[in-house]
Design an enzyme around this catalytic site. Structure first.
Site, PDB file in Angstrom:
ATOM      1  N   GLY A 126       0.826  -1.200   0.000  1.00  0.00           N
ATOM      2  CA  GLY A 126       0.000   0.000   0.000  1.00  0.00           C
ATOM      3  C   GLY A 126       0.857   1.244   0.000  1.00  0.00           C
TER       4      GLY A 126
ATOM      5  N   ASP B 264      -5.798  -3.105  -5.260  1.00  0.00           N
ATOM      6  CA  ASP B 264      -6.465  -3.217  -3.964  1.00  0.00           C
ATOM      7  C   ASP B 264      -7.980  -3.180  -4.130  1.00  0.00           C
ATOM      8  OD1 ASP B 264      -6.155  -0.558  -4.833  1.00  0.00           O
ATOM      9  OD2 ASP B 264      -6.261   0.255  -2.813  1.00  0.00           O
TER      10      ASP B 264
ATOM     11  N   THR C 100      -4.732   4.849   2.793  1.00  0.00           N
ATOM     12  CA  THR C 100      -4.178   6.183   2.568  1.00  0.00           C
ATOM     13  C   THR C 100      -5.255   7.088   1.979  1.00  0.00           C
ATOM     14  OG1 THR C 100      -2.009   5.198   2.176  1.00  0.00           O
ATOM     15  CG2 THR C 100      -2.346   7.464   1.431  1.00  0.00           C
TER      16      THR C 100
ATOM     17  N   GLY D 228      -6.997   0.353  -9.180  1.00  0.00           N
ATOM     18  CA  GLY D 228      -5.964  -0.168  -8.293  1.00  0.00           C
ATOM     19  C   GLY D 228      -6.207  -1.630  -7.965  1.00  0.00           C
TER      20      GLY D 228
ATOM     21  N   LYS E  52       2.477  -5.024   3.841  1.00  0.00           N
ATOM     22  CA  LYS E  52       2.022  -6.062   4.747  1.00  0.00           C
ATOM     23  C   LYS E  52       1.603  -7.296   3.962  1.00  0.00           C
ATOM     24  CE  LYS E  52      -2.308  -3.458   4.831  1.00  0.00           C
ATOM     25  NZ  LYS E  52      -1.839  -2.525   3.774  1.00  0.00           N
TER      26      LYS E  52
END
Length: 240
Positions: free
Chosen positions: A9, A95, A119, A93, A14
């Site tokens: 990220g 994510d 973010t 993205g 992570k």
């Protein structure tokens, strides 16, 4: 069988560790380099690995992962469990792709609004027919705190604390109330508008602070801080 779901990220690096489909733990990664990733692979010895990255990282890292495990780098070209109905899929993205995949896997046949608190705050709407329709992106909590400090002459840098008053009694608590209660109002406002347009739907809040915000909203919402990892696992199974 062990699967490592890596998330690079903008703020944190992570990974989520899965064993035979069950989420086991989250681990932090020091840096997006071969040394840090190699240590992670040595520790967990994954059979499969998937990477979601929204940062620029060394392409050699992906080659290294492919040499050490059955590896997939997530993008709009990946095999997905949903279709995409936006003009430029390549701009989505990874994510957001992972969050959408988790929604379709865990809440199939439902309209889903997945709100990712990273973010940036992303609003991701997936129809009951498993089509990603898009959503919205707004500044995240730390970005809001930082911008008020950096773009003014005298406002201090403050941060999130669990208990924040509605009515601030000094500069610090005024800033905290404005950001935290402002985000809660924003989320409720988005949910209200989606309810008007689509009727009943499933709403999920994810990200590190999601449990705190879920309790502040007037709308019913599920909080799952590991939702992105669950989507990455689904997509790893499809592509590995």
């Amino acid at each position: 069988m062990t699967t490592l779901c890596i998330d690079f990220g903008n703020t944190r690096l992570k990974a989520g560790v899965f064993s035979n489909g069950a989420f086991m733990e989250e681990v932090s990664i020091e840096a997006p380099d071969i040394t840090s990733i190699g240590s992670l692979l040595d520790r967990f010895k994954p059979d499969k690995c998937i990477l979601s990255s929204v940062i620029l990282h060394d392409v050699q890292l992906e080659k290294y992962l492919a040499e050490r495990t059955r590896f997939h780098s997530l993008s709009c070209k990946s095999q997905l469990n949903f279709s995409i109905a936006v003009s430029k899929p390549e701009t989505i993205g990874p994510d957001r792709l992972a969050l959408s995949a988790a929604a379709c896997s865990l809440y199939p046949g439902k309209n889903n609004l997945i709100i990712g608190m990273g973010t940036c705050i992303t609003y991701n709407f997936i129809s009951a027919s498993h089509v990603f329709l898009g959503g919205a992106i707004s500044p995240g909590m730390d970005m809001r705190f930082r911008s008020m400090h950096e773009q003014t002459a005298r406002l201090p840098q403050v941060s999130f604390v669990p208990s924040i008053p509605l009515t601030g009694y000094d500069t610090v608590t005024n800033l905290q109330s404005g950001v935290v209660n402002g985000i809660a109002g924003e989320i409720d406002g988005f949910i209200d508008k989606y309810l008007i347009k689509y009727g009943n739907f499933n709403a999920v809040l994810t990200g590190g602070h999601s449990p705190h915000f879920a309790g502040q909203l007037k709308n019913r919402i599920f909080a799952d801080i590991h939702f992105l990892y669950k989507g990455l696992y689904v997509l790893s199974e499809l592509n590995n």
